[in-house]
Design an enzyme around this catalytic site. Structure first.
Site, PDB file in Angstrom:
ATOM      1  N   SER A   1     -42.286  44.475  29.688  1.00 21.85           N
ATOM      2  CA  SER A   1     -41.541  43.415  30.361  1.00 21.85           C
ATOM      3  C   SER A   1     -40.124  43.811  30.765  1.00 21.85           C
ATOM      4  O   SER A   1     -39.537  43.170  31.628  1.00 21.85           O
ATOM      5  CB  SER A   1     -41.492  42.166  29.473  1.00 21.85           C
ATOM      6  OG  SER A   1     -40.937  42.474  28.222  1.00 21.85           O
TER       7      SER A   1
ATOM      8  N   HIS B   1     -47.778  40.158  31.495  1.00 18.95           N
ATOM      9  CA  HIS B   1     -47.268  40.490  32.840  1.00 18.95           C
ATOM     10  C   HIS B   1     -48.322  41.157  33.719  1.00 18.95           C
ATOM     11  O   HIS B   1     -47.998  41.628  34.803  1.00 18.95           O
ATOM     12  CB  HIS B   1     -46.028  41.388  32.724  1.00 18.95           C
ATOM     13  CG  HIS B   1     -44.900  40.686  32.048  1.00 18.95           C
ATOM     14  ND1 HIS B   1     -44.013  39.866  32.711  1.00 18.95           N
ATOM     15  CD2 HIS B   1     -44.548  40.635  30.733  1.00 18.95           C
ATOM     16  CE1 HIS B   1     -43.150  39.361  31.847  1.00 18.95           C
ATOM     17  NE2 HIS B   1     -43.446  39.804  30.636  1.00 18.95           N
TER      18      HIS B   1
ATOM     19  N   LYS C   1     -46.846  32.693  33.341  1.00 20.55           N
ATOM     20  CA  LYS C   1     -46.235  33.617  34.309  1.00 20.55           C
ATOM     21  C   LYS C   1     -47.009  33.519  35.633  1.00 20.55           C
ATOM     22  O   LYS C   1     -46.747  32.603  36.387  1.00 20.55           O
ATOM     23  CB  LYS C   1     -46.168  35.012  33.696  1.00 20.55           C
ATOM     24  CG  LYS C   1     -45.340  34.959  32.383  1.00 20.55           C
ATOM     25  CD  LYS C   1     -45.088  36.281  31.776  1.00 20.55           C
ATOM     26  CE  LYS C   1     -44.577  36.232  30.348  1.00 20.55           C
ATOM     27  NZ  LYS C   1     -43.592  35.222  29.968  1.00 20.55           N
TER      28      LYS C   1
HETATM   29  C1  LIG Z   1     -45.001  40.685  26.942  1.00 16.65           C
HETATM   30  C2  LIG Z   1     -44.796  39.244  26.589  1.00 16.65           C
HETATM   31  N1  LIG Z   1     -45.586  38.696  25.646  1.00 16.65           N
HETATM   32  C3  LIG Z   1     -45.443  37.403  25.280  1.00 16.65           C
HETATM   33  C4  LIG Z   1     -44.478  36.595  25.860  1.00 16.65           C
HETATM   34  C5  LIG Z   1     -44.352  35.173  25.416  1.00 16.65           C
HETATM   35  O1  LIG Z   1     -44.991  34.368  26.362  1.00 16.65           O
HETATM   36  P1  LIG Z   1     -44.587  32.826  26.593  1.00 16.65           P
HETATM   37  O2  LIG Z   1     -43.280  32.829  27.350  1.00 16.65           O
HETATM   38  O3  LIG Z   1     -45.718  32.325  27.407  1.00 16.65           O
HETATM   39  O4  LIG Z   1     -44.456  32.201  25.270  1.00 16.65           O
HETATM   40  C6  LIG Z   1     -43.641  37.123  26.847  1.00 16.65           C
HETATM   41  C7  LIG Z   1     -42.624  36.273  27.475  1.00 16.65           C
HETATM   42  O5  LIG Z   1     -41.856  36.592  28.297  1.00 16.65           O
HETATM   43  C8  LIG Z   1     -43.799  38.481  27.222  1.00 16.65           C
HETATM   44  O6  LIG Z   1     -43.018  39.041  28.142  1.00 16.65           O
END
Ligand SMILES: Cc1ncc(COP(=O)(O)O)c(C=O)c1O
Length: 404
Positions: free
Chosen positions: A193, A221, A252
């Site tokens: 990310s 992502h 997302k």
């Molecule tokens: C790689 C990754 N996993 C999990 C999450 C958590 O997801 P959520 O925002 O839907 O709680 C994010 C959030 O940005 C993320 O980038």
């Protein structure tokens, strides 16, 4: 009677340090967080002060926020079910919409079943704490998301990080762990990310098989954005069925909220009955469940969105590189623009904001010192005019600051 002044403790100290840092940024007109927008976020976004900006920081990679079919599904769900699920999934919170969403995710991810949680963050915590504990080992990529770290911390298992995407390091850790633990779980983000690069699924899978480890991948992502039709990392590498624990978010490319685990029937049934966030936290509201359900259909019915996203990301990344920017190893819709200095990252953000480009600065401690950057994100709905405007703003600002 006069009360004695309270002795300052560690909490006061932490709050004081944070407040001083924030005040310094505000005084320098370099505080960019919690910026209120109004209306629906798409390739452009309206700020509370009325300015319209090019949105270069949203995770809504397919531009599906405001999609008429998805909105209609959410509105119909409110009219039919109301605004809340009224309880936790295991007891009173499961509706037929939840069941349909889980079946739809299973079909999309090509798995037997799936279970949905109330956020992506919670999903990672639920998977790791549900399936590992004392006596187990978790090996995670150094750049995995914070929710994976938090899952490891809560699980009671031993956990170690391997250097980012460094398969030799992972192999070293696996070979020294063989036979020592009940379960070895390897966890990686599919698209990282902060860096926008892609995990090495073929080698990770091969190592997991060789050393008898389970493989969990976080597709936050990559669902909707990676692979020719947006089906994610297994499609990208033509390795359908290779991940044991397939996790993703609904916040997302899918314009809702929530997260899921997809896998075989036994695994999902176990998680529905044994993972604490499923048992002790309220179910996803009906509107968000229906929106996610409709969004999976839209991704498959409108394949041009993924194709267009891939075109936009090449045009933008090639344009930045031609200007002399370092976009690290990004090959995806998440494109870091490395600056390497906190103050200059903030100066660049200010100049881009002033030129109508919404970007997010990412500085220490979110990234190591010297790796300060802007993290920019692309959407399939970005027009050529948006990308040209952004590239022109990067060129002007970068030259003015001596960065390119
Ligand atoms: C790689 C990754 N996993 C999990 C999450 C958590 O997801 P959520 O925002 O839907 O709680 C994010 C959030 O940005 C993320 O980038």
């Amino acid at each position: 009677m006069l009360e004695a002044p309270r002795v300052q403790d560690g909490i006061d100290q932490r709050i004081g340090e944070y407040a001083a840092r924030k005040a310094a940024l505000e005084a320098a007109d370099r505080y960019f967080y919690l910026q209120p927008t109004v209306g629906k976020t798409n390739h452009t976004v309206q700020m509370k002060d009325g300015r319209e900006m090019v949105q270069l920081a949203s995770y809504s990679y397919l531009g599906l926020i405001g999609h008429p079919r998805i909105e209609a599904a959410a509105i119909e769900a409110i009219e039919t079910y109301g605004t809340g699920a009224g309880g936790v999934r295991l007891l009173t919170g499961t509706t037929d919409l939840h069941e349909r969403l889980e079946e739809r995710i299973a079909r999309f991810t090509k798995r037997e079943d799936s279970c949905v949680y109330s956020s992506g963050y919670v999903t990672n915590v639920a998977i790791i704490t549900g399936l590992t504990g004392p006596g187990d080992l978790i090996l995670m990529d150094k750049l995995d998301h914070a929710s994976i770290v938090d899952g490891c911390l809560l699980s009671g298992a031993k956990w170690r990080t391997y250097r980012h995407n460094d398969m030799d390091h992972l192999e070293k850790l696996l070979s020294s762990a063989a036979g020592e633990y009940g379960t070895i779980l390897v966890v990686a983000d599919s698209v990282f990310s902060m860096d926008g690069d892609v995990m090495d699924l073929p080698r990770t899978k091969e190592l997991c098989e060789r050393y008898g480890a389970r493989l969990m991948v976080d597709e936050a992502h990559s669902i909707g954005s990676l692979g020719a039709t947006g089906h994610g990392i297994e499609e990208h590498f033509d390795m359908i069925g290779s991940i044991d624990l397939k996790m993703g978010t609904l916040s997302k490319s899918i314009p809702s909220v929530g997260g899921y685990l997809a896998g075989d029937t036994g695994l999902i049934d176990f998680q529905r009955h044994m993972s604490r966030p499923f048992i002790f936290s309220a179910a996803l509201p009906p509107a968000q469940t229906a929106a996610a359900l409709a969004a999976f259909d839209v991704i498959e019915d409108e394949p041009w969105r993924v194709e267009q996203l891939h075109r936009v990301q090449s045009r933008y990344t090639d344009g930045l590189k031609a200007q002399g920017w370092n976009t690290m190893d990004s090959t995806t819709c998440v494109v870091p623009v490395l600056v390497g200095d906190e103050a200059k990252t903030m100066d660049l953000t200010r100049m881009l904001f002033d030129r109508g480009i919404f970007v997010c600065p990412i500085v220490h401690p979110a990234v190591p010192r010297g790796m300060d950057r802007l993290r920019t994100c692309l959407m399939s709905t970005h027009t050529d005019a948006d990308i040209d405007k952004a590239l022109a703003a990067f060129a002007d600002s970068g030259k003015a600051l001596g960065l390119i």
